[in-house]
Design a protein around this motif. Structure first.
Motif, PDB file in Angstrom:
ATOM      1  N   GLN A   8       3.375   0.757   2.633  1.00 53.65           N
ATOM      2  CA  GLN A   8       3.356  -0.516   4.328  1.00 53.65           C
ATOM      3  C   GLN A   8       2.642  -1.564   3.803  1.00 53.65           C
ATOM      4  O   GLN A   8       2.012  -1.943   2.953  1.00 53.65           O
ATOM      5  CB  GLN A   8       1.768   0.597   4.371  1.00 53.65           C
ATOM      6  N   ASN A  68       5.103   6.688   1.411  1.00 57.20           N
ATOM      7  CA  ASN A  68       5.311   5.591   2.009  1.00 57.20           C
ATOM      8  C   ASN A  68       4.777   4.523   1.521  1.00 57.20           C
ATOM      9  O   ASN A  68       3.589   3.924   1.489  1.00 57.20           O
ATOM     10  CB  ASN A  68       5.100   6.624   3.274  1.00 57.20           C
ATOM     11  N   ASP A 115       1.080   5.684   0.325  1.00 55.76           N
ATOM     12  CA  ASP A 115       0.314   6.565   0.073  1.00 55.76           C
ATOM     13  C   ASP A 115      -0.201   7.983  -0.546  1.00 55.76           C
ATOM     14  O   ASP A 115       1.434   7.667  -1.131  1.00 55.76           O
ATOM     15  CB  ASP A 115       0.171   7.097   2.249  1.00 55.76           C
ATOM     16  N   GLU A 116      -0.160   8.749  -0.010  1.00 59.44           N
ATOM     17  CA  GLU A 116       0.099  10.243  -0.424  1.00 59.44           C
ATOM     18  C   GLU A 116       0.906  10.208  -0.490  1.00 59.44           C
ATOM     19  O   GLU A 116       1.682  11.370  -1.645  1.00 59.44           O
ATOM     20  CB  GLU A 116      -0.897  10.784  -0.286  1.00 59.44           C
ATOM     21  N   LEU A 162       0.634  -0.991  -0.315  1.00 58.05           N
ATOM     22  CA  LEU A 162       0.057  -0.108   0.657  1.00 58.05           C
ATOM     23  C   LEU A 162       0.703   1.624  -0.178  1.00 58.05           C
ATOM     24  O   LEU A 162       2.095   1.521   1.063  1.00 58.05           O
ATOM     25  CB  LEU A 162      -1.206  -0.791   1.263  1.00 58.05           C
TER      26      LEU A 162
END
Lengths: 281, 281
Positions: free
Chosen positions: B103, B101, B97-98, B95
């Motif tokens: 995950q 980063n 993020d904006e 995943l």
DNA sequence: CGAGGCCTTGAACGAAATCAAAGTCAGTGG
DNA sequence: CCACTGACTTTGATTTCGTTCAAGGCCTCG
């Protein structure tokens, strides 16, 4: 146990969702109930799915069921046979491990779907508890899949809703895995604000229905940390806290607060904000 | 970019999954490929779904596709059109993020389904990267839903698999929200052991394909914490660590290690274990 | 009024992160 | 063959964020 009602007289399918909020009293002890049946179009509207003409004349109706604060919609391990859609009210879904520890997974409200976790094992994998009086629509799973074969849009909608739930959980994992306590609380407030906004309520002032303990469980924090963080946000003016009422004053600040810069610069930064605030007084 | 191949000659539907592991060489540069098409029965077998007689004679075939270590199966935001099933190899789903980063959400292997998160927005919500050379089966989503209308069992299987994914994420949330670092690592090892066991490999000795950093991201920990915890488990004899090879010596101990008692009693307890160990030497 | 939840705040502690340095290993090229 | 590089891992020292423990305040309801 459940305040279910099964009248023989069906409400006309053409009754719109908006009418659902119009309470009607029954002869039985002056209890107040919202309407007790919804058609396919109502369900699609609630799920934000473009309802299709072919569904308009669909005779199938879905029963409503009411729950009072504290009642359980379904319990862990209970045989699965239906999904639910929240028409009104607030709830919590709880995961319970083998030792009885509770972990809150979500706070469903109007338009959210419940029970998807029961499909794979034919038993619900979590518990759902009403945080306020609630009105839910029952979607018998068999009935739903049968209908889905007739209305392709409905079938696709079901896949879409389940996929959406999965993405929601993924984002949750990302949050728990990577964000600081402050960032988690900030995001929680932003998401609550957005949800209330979508429901037509104010996104700037709303009433959290859950305790600090429940918020903490949801965010993987202790109730003290939640309380402290809310106090901090309140001090620097981003929000206004009065018990469970939350006023949002600086949504952008809450949205912008992401992973905190490695560490010590942050405390300084917050301290700076506080200093600035105090010099203004 | 992708080592795809689209031969005109279809493999006979009766070829079993077990034959998939039998590598065949092509004239093109001595590259080695597993078989390139699977039928519906093979897919059901992989997903642990009871395949039904009516599927046996199904002419529909699903194409395989190979990925080399490091290649991406799909990227964030890429238009969704297919699900994938892992036939062989190891991957990670990420995943992003904006802020960019990463995950890690899961480490899919044989029998796992990929891409479900793309259904709701018609764009994949995550990235999938091969940790080893992989062989995946492509399930065009349209084709799949169409087939599902003919074979009710398949449709139900799809709902079941999506629901299973959701429950998996829920358990993950519970883990990140409530367990200590040691308990997370212990559970990770147990789940890896079970997965390898299910795949027919040894559940007592296996090769983690991912780095400590990736494990840490998955568990919401730093790579140092993962490394230290593995060292501790190794010291007290519960596992044997040699780089990415893990030997499981005391599965029960790993399974039993849940939420650690409030705090200081634990360190003592571990210390006691260590003391006992040392007195035995 | 008093009891019991729930919330806030402070002080001290501890688990995990961060920072730092050295060790291992695979691959590369002299 | 071996030295070199770069990625990955281990281990130690230190810091810090969040928990834990504790006390007092607030609100609701009988």
């Amino acid at each position: 146990m459940l305040s279910m009602q099964m009248p023989e007289t069906h409400v006309a399918p053409s009754v719109s969702i908006s009418a659902a909020l119009q309470l009607v009293s029954t002869e039985a002890g002056r209890q107040r109930h919202s309407k007790l049946w919804s058609n396919l179009r109502d369900v699609c509207d609630l799920l934000h799915i473009p309802s299709v003409a072919s569904m308009m004349d669909e005779a199938f109706l879905f029963q409503h069921v009411q729950f009072k604060t504290g009642q359980r919609v379904h319990t862990l391990g209970q045989p699965f046979d239906a999904l639910y859609i929240v028409n009104s009210g607030f709830l919590k879904t709880v995961l319970i491990d083998e030792l009885g520890n509770e972990q809150i997974l979500s706070f469903p409200m109007r338009g959210d779907m419940l029970g998807v976790d029961g499909i794979c094992t034919k038993q619900y994998a979590s518990e759902v508890v009403a945080l306020s009086d609630c009105d839910l629509i029952v979607l018998p799973f068999k009935k739903l899949t049968t209908l889905g074969r007739v209305h392709i849009e409905l079938e696709q909608a079901m896949y879409a809703v389940m996929s959406r739930e999965l993405v929601r959980e993924q984002v949750m994992v990302g949050m728990l895995g990577a964000l600081s306590a402050e960032a988690r609380v900030a995001r929680f407030l932003v998401s609550m604000s957005e949800k209330f906004g979508q429901m037509g309520y104010s996104s700037k002032l709303f009433n959290l229905r859950m305790t600090r303990h429940e918020i903490g469980s949801y965010l993987g924090l202790t109730l003290e940390t939640v309380s402290r963080t809310l106090s901090t946000f309140n001090q620097i003016g981003w929000i206004s806290v009065d018990q469970r009422m939350i006023g949002i004053n600086d949504l952008d600040a809450l949205k912008t607060l992401r992973r905190l810069p490695p560490s010590r610069s942050r405390t300084k930064k917050l301290q700076v904000v506080l200093d600035v605030m105090s010099t203004c007084m």
